[in-house]
Scaffold this active site. Structure first.
Site, short mmCIF file in Angstrom:
data_model
loop_
_atom_site.label_atom_id
_atom_site.label_comp_id
_atom_site.label_asym_id
_atom_site.label_seq_id
_atom_site.Cartn_x
_atom_site.Cartn_y
_atom_site.Cartn_z
N ASN A 126 -9.91 -0.61 -0.97
CA ASN A 126 -8.46 -0.47 -0.93
C ASN A 126 -7.87 -1.06 -2.21
O ASN A 126 -7.89 -2.28 -2.40
CB ASN A 126 -7.92 -1.20 0.31
CG ASN A 126 -6.41 -1.09 0.46
OD1 ASN A 126 -5.72 -0.59 -0.44
ND2 ASN A 126 -5.90 -1.53 1.59
N HIS A 135 -3.48 7.05 2.04
CA HIS A 135 -3.81 5.73 1.49
C HIS A 135 -5.19 5.32 2.00
O HIS A 135 -5.50 5.51 3.18
CB HIS A 135 -2.75 4.71 1.91
CG HIS A 135 -3.17 3.31 1.63
ND1 HIS A 135 -3.52 2.89 0.37
CD2 HIS A 135 -3.34 2.24 2.44
CE1 HIS A 135 -3.87 1.62 0.42
NE2 HIS A 135 -3.79 1.20 1.66
N CYS A 170 0.81 -1.22 0.00
CA CYS A 170 0.00 0.00 0.00
C CYS A 170 0.85 1.28 0.00
O CYS A 170 0.35 2.35 -0.30
CB CYS A 170 -0.96 -0.01 1.17
SG CYS A 170 -2.11 -1.39 1.09
N1 COA Z 1 -18.73 -8.81 8.38
C1 COA Z 1 -19.27 -9.01 9.60
N2 COA Z 1 -18.52 -9.25 10.68
C2 COA Z 1 -17.18 -9.31 10.51
C3 COA Z 1 -16.57 -9.12 9.27
C4 COA Z 1 -17.41 -8.86 8.17
N3 COA Z 1 -16.93 -8.66 6.93
N4 COA Z 1 -15.23 -9.22 9.41
C5 COA Z 1 -15.00 -9.47 10.71
N5 COA Z 1 -16.18 -9.52 11.35
C6 COA Z 1 -16.39 -9.76 12.78
C7 COA Z 1 -15.22 -10.47 13.42
O1 COA Z 1 -15.32 -11.86 13.23
C8 COA Z 1 -15.40 -10.05 14.87
O2 COA Z 1 -16.36 -10.87 15.44
P1 COA Z 1 -16.15 -11.45 16.94
O3 COA Z 1 -16.08 -10.21 17.80
O4 COA Z 1 -17.36 -12.28 17.14
O5 COA Z 1 -14.89 -12.21 16.88
C9 COA Z 1 -15.97 -8.65 14.76
O6 COA Z 1 -16.51 -8.53 13.45
C10 COA Z 1 -14.94 -7.56 14.96
O7 COA Z 1 -13.81 -7.89 14.18
P2 COA Z 1 -12.52 -7.00 14.18
O8 COA Z 1 -11.45 -7.67 13.39
O9 COA Z 1 -12.24 -6.57 15.59
O10 COA Z 1 -13.07 -5.74 13.39
P3 COA Z 1 -12.36 -4.39 13.15
O11 COA Z 1 -13.20 -3.30 13.64
O12 COA Z 1 -10.91 -4.42 13.58
O13 COA Z 1 -12.37 -4.28 11.56
C11 COA Z 1 -10.89 -4.53 9.67
C12 COA Z 1 -11.69 -5.23 10.77
C13 COA Z 1 -10.16 -5.56 8.84
C14 COA Z 1 -11.85 -3.74 8.82
C15 COA Z 1 -9.89 -3.57 10.35
O14 COA Z 1 -9.18 -4.26 11.35
C16 COA Z 1 -8.92 -2.95 9.41
O15 COA Z 1 -9.28 -2.13 8.59
N6 COA Z 1 -7.60 -3.27 9.56
C17 COA Z 1 -6.52 -2.67 8.83
C18 COA Z 1 -6.70 -2.80 7.37
C19 COA Z 1 -5.55 -2.25 6.63
O16 COA Z 1 -5.18 -1.15 6.84
N7 COA Z 1 -5.03 -3.06 5.72
C20 COA Z 1 -4.11 -2.75 4.71
C21 COA Z 1 -2.82 -2.22 5.20
S1 COA Z 1 -2.65 -0.69 4.58
#
Ligand code: COA
Length: 334
Positions: A285, A255, A114
């Protein structure tokens, strides 16, 4: 040695026509439009149905050449930032060079996920600043759908396909162009964001395919925390060393990984949402393409104007991160 100033003299993008909406994803994995919008800000993303990363890159490149009114043979260097190269080798930049007919350019790829476009822009800038080259094409392109596991709801909601490109040339204007840059890497981050197989560590085998190891793996929570800190720290560092306050900045171009990361970065910098380029709701993304895709859309809409102060900031796999400060020199895009 007196350095030449480098500046962006053309910008363009390409996005595929096919839209994958949150509603479509609801039919594929256990998720909801509401969850995706609330947690990421994404509503839809584009999917390239036929062709490869180089095909999108060439579309963006041809638009850049047309905007600038030059032929492909005038290019000195082509740098493609991508983690979804058409093949492991040769470099996608070489395939782009051949498709463009840019016979006087040498070409190579940069793999910084990224942060790829910013890394590539940094390298391209150095070739112009040193006087070695006068026309450097920098492309950010990723067909993320080719490495996205559409059975994994934690990652498949995030990514989309796109390409965007800029042309770098020298300028005599003292006040405009690329003014500063700062970059970091921390390889300890590799365990949180990577592709497990297909490289020399685990070459492709029946087992790697069965275990779905040829897709992007992400520990989202761990990445989220460091992405906010990394991107905002380096953006603030660039602001401070150029004695900039939020009032001096016309646009922050972050980004586009997650709207919450974008908002947290802008807040840390004291920058109002109205000065932040955000198009994540339309494209998700797109990895190396996000930043030039924003620049292209905002310039074509006439919102990014000559003289504007712009900070670009990115964070990605590696970990890699960095920021650049520039004053936009292209005349109004409208
Ligand atoms: N739909 C519904 N529920 C979902 C889901 C989806 N698509 N994806 C995850 N969940 C659930 C999880 O299983 C978890 O459930 P649980 O509490 O029962 O275990 C809950 O939602 C929360 O998950 P969590 O991973 O804590 O969510 P989050 O708020 O951290 O969001 C991302 C997840 C991936 C969106 C977030 O962590 C993120 O954006 N990370 C960085 C991404 C990034 O920058 N990537 C590229 C590098 S530049």
């Amino acid at each position: 040695m007196e350095l030449q100033r480098a500046t962006i003299t053309a910008v363009a993008h390409y996005v595929p026509d096919k839209i994958l909406s949150n509603k479509d994803l609801e039919k594929m994995v256990d998720t909801s439009d509401d969850w995706i919008v609330t947690r990421t800000g994404i509503r839809e993303r584009r999917i390239l149905e036929h062709g490869a990363t180089s095909d999108m890159a060439v579309q963006a490149a041809q638009r850049v050449l047309a905007n600038r009114g030059i032929s492909a043979e005038e290019l000195d260097l082509i740098i493609v930032a991508t983690i979804t190269s058409d093949m492991v080798f040769p470099a996608t930049a070489c395939l782009v060079q051949a498709k463009l007919g840019a016979w006087n350019a040498w070409a190579f790829d940069i793999n910084a996920a990224c942060s790829g476009f910013l890394y590539a822009l940094s390298v391209g800038t150095r070739f112009v600043e040193s006087g070695v080259h006068t026309k450097v094409l920098v492309i950010g392109a990723d067909k993320m759908s080719s490495i996205t596991d559409y059975t994994d709801r934690t990652t498949c909601i995030l990514f989309g396909d796109a390409a965007a490109a800029v042309l770098l040339e020298p300028t005599d204007e003292k006040e405009l162009g690329i003014l500063d840059q700062k970059f970091y890497s921390d390889g300890r981050g590799a365990e949180f964001l990577h592709m497990k197989a297909g490289g020399s560590l685990r070459p492709a085998s029946h087992e790697t395919v069965e275990k779905r190891m040829h897709y992007l793996y992400q520990d989202g929570k761990s990445v989220f925390k460091v992405a906010v800190k990394g991107m905002s720290d380096v953006a603030v560092e660039i602001m401070e060393r150029n004695k900039l306050t939020y009032k001096d900045i016309d646009w922050l171009v972050p980004h586009q990984a997650n709207l919450r990361i974008v908002d947290a970065t802008a807040e840390r910098m004291g920058i109002d949402r109205s000065k932040v380029m955000i198009n994540i709701e339309k494209y998700g993304n797109t990895t190396a393409a996000t930043i030039p895709l924003c620049l292209s859309e905002w310039w074509h809409k006439g919102l990014l104007k000559r003289g504007h102060s712009v900070i670009l900031a990115a964070f990605g796999a590696g970990y890699t991160w960095g920021a650049m400060y520039l004053k936009w020199s292209l005349e109004n895009g409208k």
